[in-house]
Design a protein around this motif. Sequence first.
Motif, PDB file in Angstrom:
ATOM      1  N   GLY A  79       5.565  18.294   4.715  1.00  0.00           N
ATOM      2  CA  GLY A  79       5.334  16.891   5.018  1.00  0.00           C
ATOM      3  C   GLY A  79       6.324  16.022   4.281  1.00  0.00           C
ATOM      4  N   LYS A  80       6.339  14.763   4.631  1.00  0.00           N
ATOM      5  CA  LYS A  80       7.244  13.801   3.998  1.00  0.00           C
ATOM      6  C   LYS A  80       6.504  12.504   3.749  1.00  0.00           C
ATOM      7  N   MET A  81       6.963  11.800   2.710  1.00  0.00           N
ATOM      8  CA  MET A  81       6.418  10.471   2.477  1.00  0.00           C
ATOM      9  C   MET A  81       6.769   9.594   3.668  1.00  0.00           C
ATOM     10  N   LEU A  82       5.850   8.713   4.017  1.00  0.00           N
ATOM     11  CA  LEU A  82       6.117   7.785   5.113  1.00  0.00           C
ATOM     12  C   LEU A  82       7.229   6.830   4.719  1.00  0.00           C
ATOM     13  N   PRO A  83       8.111   6.495   5.643  1.00  0.00           N
ATOM     14  CA  PRO A  83       9.129   5.480   5.339  1.00  0.00           C
ATOM     15  C   PRO A  83       8.438   4.130   5.145  1.00  0.00           C
ATOM     16  N   PRO A  84       9.020   3.279   4.305  1.00  0.00           N
ATOM     17  CA  PRO A  84       8.389   1.983   4.011  1.00  0.00           C
ATOM     18  C   PRO A  84       7.992   1.192   5.249  1.00  0.00           C
ATOM     19  N   GLN A  85       8.801   1.249   6.305  1.00  0.00           N
ATOM     20  CA  GLN A  85       8.484   0.459   7.496  1.00  0.00           C
ATOM     21  C   GLN A  85       7.214   0.953   8.195  1.00  0.00           C
ATOM     22  N   ASP A  86       6.794   2.203   7.959  1.00  0.00           N
ATOM     23  CA  ASP A  86       5.574   2.721   8.584  1.00  0.00           C
ATOM     24  C   ASP A  86       4.340   2.549   7.711  1.00  0.00           C
ATOM     25  N   VAL A  87       4.542   2.376   6.404  1.00  0.00           N
ATOM     26  CA  VAL A  87       3.415   2.360   5.470  1.00  0.00           C
ATOM     27  C   VAL A  87       2.412   1.264   5.808  1.00  0.00           C
ATOM     28  N   GLU A  88       2.875   0.036   5.961  1.00  0.00           N
ATOM     29  CA  GLU A  88       1.945  -1.067   6.210  1.00  0.00           C
ATOM     30  C   GLU A  88       1.252  -0.919   7.558  1.00  0.00           C
ATOM     31  N   ALA A  89       1.965  -0.461   8.570  1.00  0.00           N
ATOM     32  CA  ALA A  89       1.357  -0.284   9.887  1.00  0.00           C
ATOM     33  C   ALA A  89       0.227   0.745   9.847  1.00  0.00           C
ATOM     34  N   ILE A  90       0.404   1.790   9.059  1.00  0.00           N
ATOM     35  CA  ILE A  90      -0.579   2.870   9.022  1.00  0.00           C
ATOM     36  C   ILE A  90      -1.718   2.593   8.038  1.00  0.00           C
ATOM     37  N   THR A  91      -1.390   2.008   6.882  1.00  0.00           N
ATOM     38  CA  THR A  91      -2.422   1.786   5.860  1.00  0.00           C
ATOM     39  C   THR A  91      -3.030   0.388   5.921  1.00  0.00           C
ATOM     40  N   GLY A  92      -2.272  -0.569   6.433  1.00  0.00           N
ATOM     41  CA  GLY A  92      -2.711  -1.957   6.413  1.00  0.00           C
ATOM     42  C   GLY A  92      -2.333  -2.665   5.127  1.00  0.00           C
ATOM     43  N   HIS A  93      -1.668  -1.956   4.224  1.00  0.00           N
ATOM     44  CA  HIS A  93      -1.280  -2.519   2.932  1.00  0.00           C
ATOM     45  C   HIS A  93       0.246  -2.503   2.787  1.00  0.00           C
ATOM     46  N   PRO A  94       0.798  -3.508   2.106  1.00  0.00           N
ATOM     47  CA  PRO A  94       2.247  -3.523   1.890  1.00  0.00           C
ATOM     48  C   PRO A  94       2.655  -2.496   0.837  1.00  0.00           C
ATOM     49  N   VAL A  95       3.869  -2.007   0.923  1.00  0.00           N
ATOM     50  CA  VAL A  95       4.406  -1.129  -0.109  1.00  0.00           C
ATOM     51  C   VAL A  95       4.306  -1.879  -1.437  1.00  0.00           C
TER      52      VAL A  95
END
Length: 155
Positions: A79-95
Amino acid sequence: MSLESVRQFFASRQLDIEIIELPVSTATVAEAAAAHGVEAGRIAKTLAFRLNDGREVILVARGDARIDNRKFKDAFGRGKMLPPQDVEAITGHPVGGVCPFGLARELPIYLDVSIQAFDEILPAAGAVHSAVRISPSQLIDITAGQWVDVCQAFD
């Protein structure tokens, strides 16, 4: 909205957990440790990963921990860490404000055993200037998380 989703998460579970909001950024482990006057290990960083099988998972680890690639692969596969641009879309929280509370959608939450070294840790609370003080045992209870050992060992 992200900070508000954390407030709603706590309220819906009738949890009396104070959200600490500071006038300075706590977006990095170093910034958070300095702002809260604690060692870096007490900052509970929340990382988002996409596994090769397509699942997305949340991992909470001590702030000064590093992922052990072999342990991670043994626990989750590749697996890989999510890229920053996907983090907020998936978690609802900003990096910098990602936390295991008030997520945009249900995600499996794993807590690395590294946080068990502390009686109290400080995960973010949905914004780059917020956190909560919580015990690892309370964190696993309220997130319905699972313990995992995927970080490099500490002496």
